[in-house]
Design a protein around this motif. Sequence first.
Motif, mmCIF file in Angstrom:
data_model
loop_
_atom_site.group_PDB
_atom_site.id
_atom_site.type_symbol
_atom_site.label_atom_id
_atom_site.label_comp_id
_atom_site.label_asym_id
_atom_site.label_seq_id
_atom_site.Cartn_x
_atom_site.Cartn_y
_atom_site.Cartn_z
ATOM 1 N N LEU A 155 0.821 -1.206 0.000
ATOM 2 C CA LEU A 155 0.000 0.000 0.000
ATOM 3 C C LEU A 155 0.859 1.262 0.000
ATOM 4 O O LEU A 155 0.520 2.267 -0.621
ATOM 5 C CB LEU A 155 -0.925 0.008 1.225
ATOM 6 N N ALA A 156 1.983 1.219 0.711
ATOM 7 C CA ALA A 156 2.820 2.411 0.861
ATOM 8 C C ALA A 156 3.629 2.724 -0.392
ATOM 9 O O ALA A 156 3.965 3.893 -0.634
ATOM 10 C CB ALA A 156 3.757 2.231 2.051
ATOM 11 N N TYR A 157 3.957 1.720 -1.174
ATOM 12 C CA TYR A 157 4.865 1.909 -2.308
ATOM 13 C C TYR A 157 4.386 2.978 -3.298
ATOM 14 O O TYR A 157 5.148 3.894 -3.663
ATOM 15 C CB TYR A 157 5.102 0.567 -2.998
ATOM 16 N N PRO A 158 3.130 2.942 -3.773
ATOM 17 C CA PRO A 158 2.685 3.992 -4.709
ATOM 18 C C PRO A 158 2.750 5.389 -4.094
ATOM 19 O O PRO A 158 3.078 6.355 -4.794
ATOM 20 C CB PRO A 158 1.242 3.591 -5.033
ATOM 21 N N LEU A 159 2.431 5.505 -2.809
ATOM 22 C CA LEU A 159 2.500 6.804 -2.148
ATOM 23 C C LEU A 159 3.931 7.324 -2.125
ATOM 24 O O LEU A 159 4.188 8.509 -2.382
ATOM 25 C CB LEU A 159 1.957 6.703 -0.723
ATOM 26 N N LEU A 160 4.885 6.453 -1.816
ATOM 27 C CA LEU A 160 6.282 6.868 -1.774
ATOM 28 C C LEU A 160 6.769 7.307 -3.147
ATOM 29 O O LEU A 160 7.509 8.289 -3.268
ATOM 30 C CB LEU A 160 7.146 5.724 -1.238
ATOM 31 N N VAL A 161 6.369 6.591 -4.188
ATOM 32 C CA VAL A 161 6.732 7.000 -5.547
ATOM 33 C C VAL A 161 6.155 8.383 -5.844
ATOM 34 O O VAL A 161 6.828 9.264 -6.403
ATOM 35 C CB VAL A 161 6.242 5.964 -6.574
ATOM 36 N N PHE A 162 4.907 8.602 -5.440
ATOM 37 C CA PHE A 162 4.246 9.880 -5.676
ATOM 38 C C PHE A 162 4.989 11.027 -5.001
ATOM 39 O O PHE A 162 5.295 12.053 -5.634
ATOM 40 C CB PHE A 162 2.803 9.816 -5.170
ATOM 41 N N VAL A 163 5.292 10.893 -3.711
ATOM 42 C CA VAL A 163 5.904 12.010 -2.992
ATOM 43 C C VAL A 163 7.343 12.246 -3.441
ATOM 44 O O VAL A 163 7.818 13.390 -3.431
ATOM 45 C CB VAL A 163 5.839 11.796 -1.461
ATOM 46 N N GLY A 440 -10.371 -3.828 -8.862
ATOM 47 C CA GLY A 440 -10.598 -4.166 -7.461
ATOM 48 C C GLY A 440 -11.830 -5.000 -7.207
ATOM 49 O O GLY A 440 -11.967 -5.585 -6.122
ATOM 50 N N ILE A 441 -12.739 -5.102 -8.174
ATOM 51 C CA ILE A 441 -13.980 -5.862 -7.963
ATOM 52 C C ILE A 441 -13.704 -7.349 -7.837
ATOM 53 O O ILE A 441 -14.290 -8.028 -6.985
ATOM 54 C CB ILE A 441 -14.976 -5.593 -9.113
ATOM 55 N N THR A 442 -12.817 -7.879 -8.683
ATOM 56 C CA THR A 442 -12.573 -9.330 -8.669
ATOM 57 C C THR A 442 -11.092 -9.690 -8.624
ATOM 58 O O THR A 442 -10.742 -10.845 -8.864
ATOM 59 C CB THR A 442 -13.193 -10.012 -9.914
ATOM 60 N N ASP A 443 -10.221 -8.735 -8.351
ATOM 61 C CA ASP A 443 -8.794 -9.052 -8.337
ATOM 62 C C ASP A 443 -8.095 -8.298 -7.216
ATOM 63 O O ASP A 443 -8.735 -7.614 -6.415
ATOM 64 C CB ASP A 443 -8.155 -8.743 -9.690
ATOM 65 N N ASN A 444 -6.752 -8.406 -7.202
ATOM 66 C CA ASN A 444 -5.959 -7.912 -6.075
ATOM 67 C C ASN A 444 -4.953 -6.876 -6.560
ATOM 68 O O ASN A 444 -3.748 -7.122 -6.566
ATOM 69 C CB ASN A 444 -5.217 -9.073 -5.411
ATOM 70 N N ALA A 445 -5.441 -5.714 -6.957
ATOM 71 C CA ALA A 445 -4.552 -4.694 -7.503
ATOM 72 C C ALA A 445 -3.484 -4.279 -6.500
ATOM 73 O O ALA A 445 -2.368 -3.925 -6.880
ATOM 74 C CB ALA A 445 -5.365 -3.477 -7.946
ATOM 75 N N PHE A 446 -3.812 -4.306 -5.190
ATOM 76 C CA PHE A 446 -2.828 -3.918 -4.179
ATOM 77 C C PHE A 446 -1.570 -4.787 -4.253
ATOM 78 O O PHE A 446 -0.466 -4.320 -3.956
ATOM 79 C CB PHE A 446 -3.422 -4.035 -2.777
ATOM 80 N N ASP A 447 -1.726 -6.049 -4.632
ATOM 81 C CA ASP A 447 -0.589 -6.958 -4.694
ATOM 82 C C ASP A 447 0.298 -6.687 -5.904
ATOM 83 O O ASP A 447 1.453 -7.113 -5.924
ATOM 84 C CB ASP A 447 -1.067 -8.412 -4.749
ATOM 85 N N TYR A 448 -0.218 -5.998 -6.886
ATOM 86 C CA TYR A 448 0.518 -5.801 -8.133
ATOM 87 C C TYR A 448 1.236 -4.450 -8.118
ATOM 88 O O TYR A 448 1.048 -3.605 -8.993
ATOM 89 C CB TYR A 448 -0.429 -5.906 -9.324
ATOM 90 N N TYR A 449 2.068 -4.258 -7.103
ATOM 91 C CA TYR A 449 2.773 -2.993 -6.945
ATOM 92 C C TYR A 449 3.790 -2.782 -8.071
ATOM 93 O O TYR A 449 4.027 -1.651 -8.493
ATOM 94 C CB TYR A 449 3.478 -2.958 -5.593
ATOM 95 N N GLY A 450 4.411 -3.872 -8.568
ATOM 96 C CA GLY A 450 5.369 -3.747 -9.664
ATOM 97 C C GLY A 450 4.700 -3.573 -11.003
ATOM 98 O O GLY A 450 5.034 -2.654 -11.773
ATOM 99 N N PRO A 451 3.727 -4.424 -11.351
ATOM 100 C CA PRO A 451 3.098 -4.317 -12.665
ATOM 101 C C PRO A 451 2.110 -3.160 -12.807
ATOM 102 O O PRO A 451 1.844 -2.736 -13.923
ATOM 103 C CB PRO A 451 2.362 -5.660 -12.807
ATOM 104 N N PHE A 452 1.518 -2.664 -11.686
ATOM 105 C CA PHE A 452 0.430 -1.700 -11.885
ATOM 106 C C PHE A 452 0.459 -0.489 -10.945
ATOM 107 O O PHE A 452 0.569 0.642 -11.409
ATOM 108 C CB PHE A 452 -0.922 -2.409 -11.764
ATOM 109 N N THR A 453 0.364 -0.696 -9.625
ATOM 110 C CA THR A 453 0.094 0.450 -8.748
ATOM 111 C C THR A 453 1.241 1.453 -8.689
ATOM 112 O O THR A 453 1.022 2.632 -8.418
ATOM 113 C CB THR A 453 -0.257 -0.011 -7.317
#
Length: 489
Positions: A155-163, A440-453
């Motif tokens: 969860l923290a990884y996308p935020l850190l990239v953003f800041v 997020g309806i049927t998958d785990n986007a949070f887990d895909y920090y490298g490929p997506f988030t």
Amino acid sequence: MIGAAVVERLRPSGRGLAIAPGVLTGLIAAVSGIGVAVSPFLTMGVVTGGALMTFALMQPLVLVGLMLALGPIDLSFITGGFKSMFEQLGGLDMNGIRLIGMTGALTLVVLAERRVGRQLFRPAAIFYAALIVYAAFTLSFSPSPIDGSRLLLKLAYPLLVFVVITGMSPGRAQLDRLLDAVLIGTAVICLIINPLYVAFGDFEREVGGWLRLQGVGSHQNPFAFYLLAALLMSFVRATTRRQWRYVLLCAVCSAWMVLTITRIAFGAAVVALVVVGIAGALVTRSYRALFGATAAVLLLAIPFAPPVLERTFGYVPSFGDLLALATNPRALYLAINWEGRQVYWPVVIAAYLASPVLGLGLGSSAFVLRVNFPSYWSNVVHNDYLRLLSDTGLIGVTLFGAALIAWVVVAVRALRTGDRTAREYALPALGCIAAMSIIGITDNAFDYYGPFTQYLGFLAGGAAAATLLAPVAPAARSQDAPQPVEGRA
């Protein structure tokens, strides 16, 4: 540089400490030698993770660009295979070490550089930062703090990239080069690495004769989500710069996405392209972007829809059958092949009701599934809304919703500047946010920090940084639009 500032603060004084670097080097060499003999894969992973942290302090933007270029590539081979280490604790491999190293390194950047740390308290990031703080607090009463800690880092990884992107305030040329690096990485993966990977036989043959391909060692779903993010970035580049190379990259990304036969990626791609097309049309006061997005949706749907429908319903229904199912939600739900997800959801919902406001603690949904289902079943609920709700309660879901709304506001403000670089970040950011709402309806986007988030944080951060560089202008007067000539009627 950040690293130099940190080193200067920590530099010891006195002649007696002049030999410290040599002693430290010898100690590291001795420990590494013993580690290679005892546990070579773990040592390799720790050394690589440490190198990531060190490099992040010296060149944070370069390291972020490297991780974005690597994207979905599975690095577990470096440490002996997928989650091959510490299996009793859920497993660890180079992918996990990369996550730990990157979050730790970027956290050090936030702490060492004040202008980066201040971004956490700005409106664009404060809700997301509050979510991370609250999620960390829930670990104190979580039934599975190890699972919760894994999720906290993701969860923290996308935020850190953003800041880091916003705080380092890269210039327009550097922002353009970062996006160039991402798209060059996509071209290398799609045109060189993945064809070789598939040529050696790594694919699956689905029921019904459809050939389902994986990507660079990853499962079809995260690879498809990576391709979706790359498709949005290349599509917007094609509409702003009108160069055929970006159109060709769109076609390549779309072709690989079709071959993954990922159902939720198809739905997310359609929604994301529509959002990008509408937003682009409103900004430029031109229907070119909307027509382009519509054409992209149609060209994607023609080859993608038949295998997706067959995977979903077991056959390819006619338009009349689809219309009848759409008007009968119960029949539609029963007709869809949920692949077992519908068994998970009621169990997690029942557990969540024990603490609807605070949640059960980060990682609790994985614990509930592990207790109620066989060990060889997945321990991920395959619904990020329900996952966040059960783990962090209404508080966590509200904070996450506010965080995404704040990033939507960032993207809209970037679009209003009329700057081309701002648009090339803001439009794909809006598309990725829309895609994540579907995934997020049927998958785990949070887990895909490298490929997506990570791309979500990168694009939102780039939009915020580009906004600071561009003078506010009417939305219709984009940087690449022709300007009126004075003196002509």
